[in-house]
Design a protein around this motif. Structure first.
Motif, PDB file in Angstrom:
ATOM      1  N   TYR A 172       0.876  -1.178   0.000  1.00 13.65           N
ATOM      2  CA  TYR A 172       0.000   0.000   0.000  1.00 13.65           C
ATOM      3  C   TYR A 172       0.905   1.217   0.000  1.00 13.65           C
ATOM      4  CZ  TYR A 172       0.735   1.446   4.891  1.00 13.65           C
ATOM      5  OH  TYR A 172       1.274   1.910   6.054  1.00 13.65           O
TER       6      TYR A 172
ATOM      7  N   CYS B 253       0.958  -4.094   2.782  1.00 13.97           N
ATOM      8  CA  CYS B 253      -0.491  -4.016   2.905  1.00 13.97           C
ATOM      9  C   CYS B 253      -0.958  -5.053   3.930  1.00 13.97           C
ATOM     10  CB  CYS B 253      -1.107  -4.300   1.530  1.00 13.97           C
ATOM     11  SG  CYS B 253      -2.826  -3.853   1.379  1.00 13.97           S
TER      12      CYS B 253
ATOM     13  N   GLN C  27      -5.179  -0.138   1.961  1.00 12.00           N
ATOM     14  CA  GLN C  27      -5.360   0.439   0.630  1.00 12.00           C
ATOM     15  C   GLN C  27      -4.390  -0.204  -0.367  1.00 12.00           C
ATOM     16  OE1 GLN C  27      -8.097   2.157   0.651  1.00 12.00           O
ATOM     17  NE2 GLN C  27      -8.098   2.137   2.867  1.00 12.00           N
TER      18      GLN C  27
ATOM     19  N   ARG D 165      -2.217  -1.302  -3.316  1.00 10.13           N
ATOM     20  CA  ARG D 165      -1.707  -0.575  -4.482  1.00 10.13           C
ATOM     21  C   ARG D 165      -0.930  -1.459  -5.441  1.00 10.13           C
ATOM     22  NH1 ARG D 165      -5.381   1.883  -3.731  1.00 10.13           N
ATOM     23  NH2 ARG D 165      -5.544   3.941  -2.812  1.00 10.13           N
TER      24      ARG D 165
ATOM     25  N   ARG E 160      -8.224   2.279  -7.114  1.00  8.71           N
ATOM     26  CA  ARG E 160      -7.779   3.511  -6.459  1.00  8.71           C
ATOM     27  C   ARG E 160      -8.931   4.305  -5.847  1.00  8.71           C
ATOM     28  NH1 ARG E 160      -2.874   5.156  -6.054  1.00  8.71           N
ATOM     29  NH2 ARG E 160      -1.271   4.123  -7.253  1.00  8.71           N
TER      30      ARG E 160
ATOM     31  N   ASP F 270     -11.996   2.949  -0.776  1.00  7.81           N
ATOM     32  CA  ASP F 270     -11.405   3.329   0.503  1.00  7.81           C
ATOM     33  C   ASP F 270     -11.875   2.329   1.536  1.00  7.81           C
ATOM     34  OD1 ASP F 270     -10.148   4.624   2.566  1.00  7.81           O
ATOM     35  OD2 ASP F 270     -11.615   6.239   2.720  1.00  7.81           O
TER      36      ASP F 270
END
Length: 140
Positions: free
Chosen positions: A37, A47, A56, A58, A135, A138
């Motif tokens: 993340y 993460c 989150q 990534r 992205r 949340d």
């Protein structure tokens, strides 16, 4: 929840021309194949599906990196090296409650990291992980 194994020596992008890869600075030691993340310092860190502020997703680290070094992260695309052969094609893979790991079922918070894709290499039909980053999501 069963952890998805990673064979670091086999981690690699299936088709780099169709992949989205972003470079980050590592906030901590990151191993090839770990889920990352982006922390509040805009650095890559591990993460964790049940950690505060660490959910989150990534992408997947494409190289090992020490803190302060550059780590390339697959944000979108297919990747080798993950133990998904026992899963059904199109099955979801999730961020685990273990930092940097993935699992075949959701952890404390449901954070999808990708799906199992089947390649067209007949007769083998190799299964790979299709990573995708949401992205706009949340996960709290």
């Amino acid at each position: 929840m069963t952890a998805i194994t990673v064979t670091a020596a086999q981690v690699g992008v299936v088709d780099p021309t169709k992949a989205v890869i972003k470079d980050y600075i590592a906030a901590a030691t990151i191993a090839k194949g770990e889920a990352i993340y982006q922390n509040t310092d805009s650095k890559a860190d591990l993460c964790d599906g049940n950690g505060s502020g660490t959910k989150q997703f990534r992408g997947i680290a494409l190289n090992a990196a020490a803190a302060g070094a550059v780590v390339s992260v697959l944000e979108d695309g297919e990747i080798y090296g993950f133990g998904v052969s026992g899963l059904n094609g199109d099955a979801f893979v999730y961020v685990s409650d273990i930092a940097g790991a993935l699992a075949d079922t959701a952890g404390t918070v449901t954070v999808p990291a990708g799906r199992v894709n089947v390649l067209t290499d007949t007769p083998t039909l190799t299964k790979v992980l299709r990573v995708f980053v949401r992205r706009s999501a949340d996960w709290a």
